[in-house]
Motif scaffolding. Sequence first.
Motif, short mmCIF file in Angstrom:
data_model
loop_
_atom_site.label_atom_id
_atom_site.label_comp_id
_atom_site.label_asym_id
_atom_site.label_seq_id
_atom_site.Cartn_x
_atom_site.Cartn_y
_atom_site.Cartn_z
N CYS A 98 0.84 -1.19 0.00
CA CYS A 98 0.00 0.00 0.00
C CYS A 98 0.88 1.24 0.00
CB CYS A 98 -0.82 -0.04 1.29
SG CYS A 98 -2.02 1.27 1.48
N GLU A 99 0.39 2.32 -0.59
CA GLU A 99 1.09 3.60 -0.42
C GLU A 99 0.09 4.74 -0.42
OE1 GLU A 99 3.53 3.41 -4.25
OE2 GLU A 99 3.44 5.55 -3.92
N GLY A 100 0.41 5.80 0.32
CA GLY A 100 -0.50 6.93 0.44
C GLY A 100 -0.04 7.83 1.56
N THR A 101 -0.93 8.71 2.04
CA THR A 101 -0.58 9.52 3.21
C THR A 101 -0.68 8.61 4.43
OG1 THR A 101 -2.85 10.16 3.67
CG2 THR A 101 -1.62 11.58 2.15
N ALA A 102 -0.11 9.05 5.56
CA ALA A 102 -0.14 8.24 6.78
C ALA A 102 -1.58 7.90 7.16
CB ALA A 102 0.57 8.97 7.90
N THR A 103 -2.47 8.87 7.03
CA THR A 103 -3.87 8.64 7.39
C THR A 103 -4.52 7.64 6.46
OG1 THR A 103 -3.76 11.04 7.73
CG2 THR A 103 -5.88 9.97 8.18
N GLU A 104 -4.22 7.77 5.17
CA GLU A 104 -4.80 6.83 4.19
C GLU A 104 -4.36 5.40 4.47
OE1 GLU A 104 -4.98 10.02 0.48
OE2 GLU A 104 -3.44 8.46 0.47
N VAL A 105 -3.03 5.21 4.66
CA VAL A 105 -2.56 3.83 4.82
C VAL A 105 -3.05 3.24 6.14
CG1 VAL A 105 -0.56 4.17 3.32
CG2 VAL A 105 -0.25 4.31 5.79
N ALA A 106 -3.19 4.10 7.17
CA ALA A 106 -3.59 3.59 8.49
C ALA A 106 -4.98 2.98 8.46
CB ALA A 106 -3.52 4.70 9.53
N ARG A 107 -5.83 3.43 7.52
CA ARG A 107 -7.18 2.84 7.48
C ARG A 107 -7.37 1.89 6.31
NH1 ARG A 107 -9.32 8.69 6.98
NH2 ARG A 107 -9.03 9.07 4.77
N ASP A 108 -6.31 1.53 5.64
CA ASP A 108 -6.41 0.59 4.53
C ASP A 108 -6.55 -0.83 5.08
OD1 ASP A 108 -5.37 -1.35 2.44
OD2 ASP A 108 -5.37 0.51 1.27
N PRO A 109 -7.56 -1.56 4.66
CA PRO A 109 -7.79 -2.90 5.20
C PRO A 109 -6.58 -3.84 5.02
CG PRO A 109 -9.59 -2.25 3.73
CD PRO A 109 -8.58 -1.16 3.67
N ARG A 110 -5.83 -3.69 3.91
CA ARG A 110 -4.67 -4.56 3.69
C ARG A 110 -3.59 -4.32 4.74
NH1 ARG A 110 -3.72 -2.42 -2.29
NH2 ARG A 110 -4.24 -0.59 -1.07
N VAL A 111 -3.48 -3.03 5.15
CA VAL A 111 -2.47 -2.68 6.15
C VAL A 111 -2.90 -3.21 7.52
CG1 VAL A 111 -1.26 -0.77 7.25
CG2 VAL A 111 -1.78 -0.68 4.80
N ILE A 112 -4.15 -3.01 7.84
CA ILE A 112 -4.68 -3.48 9.14
C ILE A 112 -4.50 -5.00 9.23
CG2 ILE A 112 -6.80 -3.72 10.52
CD1 ILE A 112 -7.64 -0.97 9.11
N GLU A 113 -4.83 -5.68 8.16
CA GLU A 113 -4.71 -7.14 8.09
C GLU A 113 -3.24 -7.57 8.29
OE1 GLU A 113 -6.68 -9.72 7.78
OE2 GLU A 113 -5.10 -11.20 7.34
N ALA A 114 -2.32 -6.86 7.62
CA ALA A 114 -0.89 -7.21 7.72
C ALA A 114 -0.40 -7.08 9.16
CB ALA A 114 -0.05 -6.32 6.81
N TYR A 115 -0.81 -6.02 9.84
CA TYR A 115 -0.37 -5.82 11.22
C TYR A 115 -1.03 -6.81 12.16
CZ TYR A 115 2.60 -1.76 10.51
OH TYR A 115 3.64 -0.95 10.13
N LEU A 116 -2.33 -7.07 11.94
CA LEU A 116 -3.02 -8.03 12.80
C LEU A 116 -2.47 -9.44 12.59
CD1 LEU A 116 -6.73 -6.85 12.64
CD2 LEU A 116 -5.08 -6.59 14.52
N GLY A 117 -2.21 -9.76 11.31
CA GLY A 117 -1.65 -11.08 10.96
C GLY A 117 -0.31 -11.28 11.63
N GLY A 118 0.49 -10.20 11.64
CA GLY A 118 1.82 -10.25 12.24
C GLY A 118 1.75 -10.45 13.74
N ALA A 119 0.67 -9.89 14.36
CA ALA A 119 0.55 -9.94 15.82
C ALA A 119 -0.02 -11.26 16.29
CB ALA A 119 -0.34 -8.79 16.30
#
Length: 259
Positions: free
Chosen positions: A237-258
């Motif tokens: 993903c790429e975008g502003t910090a606010t955009e990427v923070a609410r991107d489902p792919r990013v949320i999934e990646a962090y949750l998956g990692g945790a």
Amino acid sequence: MATETGAPVLSARHVVRHFGGLYAVNDVSFDVRKGEILGLIGPNGAGKTTMFDLLAGSLPPSGGDIVLGGASVAGESAHRRIGRGLGRTFQIPRPLANLSLLENVMLARQGQTGESLLANFLHPFRVVAEEKAAEEKAGELLELVSLSRLAHEPARVLSGGQRKLLELARVMMADPAIILLDEPAAGVNATLLEVIMDRIREINALGVTFLLIEHNIDMVTRLCHRVLVMASGQLICEGTATEVARDPRVIEAYLGGAA
Ligand SMILES: Nc1ncnc2c1ncn2[C@@H]1O[C@H](COP(=O)(O)OP(=O)(O)OP(=O)(O)O)[C@@H](O)[C@H]1O
Ligand SMILES: [Mg+2]
């Protein structure tokens, strides 16, 4: 503030790096545009530091290309890339503990005449003049990072956060056009973090481009004009910090990692 239209100063083109069967960086492409502060975030093991090693030349890519200032540098040494204007700080700074801060910064300069024995013999005055100029410049850089008070102290007296500032001064000594910062906020207290952010902004205002890896999202949000997100070796993903923070792919990646 950087413009969206800045020309690329550094590009990754389909970059791959594998360690045996593990693809640490898997077909990653992006541009760092002139004048911007670009963030690189992602969960642990995403491939961020490996990407830095590939960009800086401390690791050869398994595939793809790195373009710096319009030239392909994938086959060039880290030293050559420094000469082309690429500066890089390490996640764990290792200054020469018994040398003064001033000496540590002076050591980071590029291509001084005094490096050559013959030049020392043929042009002793030039060598002395260069030494003086370098000392002056190192002193100014230490001032820029708020460390001039400690200029003559050995580097071993520095805190972790102060070492990060010394790294910034060292990297600036080679007059880079772009600086890669690996986790500048890690282990840094809140007060020093503000100092580091102010210095990055000031140096950026002088025209220096930044790419920074950081886990501190507050810092990324406040500092970065644009953010890239890596997970499992890929750019997701790429975008502003606010955009990427609410991107489902990013949320999934962090949750998956945790998990
Ligand atoms: N020299 C190496 N040999 C084998 N595997 C490596 C090597 N360097 C990195 N890796 C692996 O590549 C993957 C990416 O590692 P990397 O250090 O680039 O991640 P990172 O995104 O910087 O993580 P962190 O946020 O924890 O610093 C990890 O699975 C790591 O174990
Ligand atoms: Mg890392």
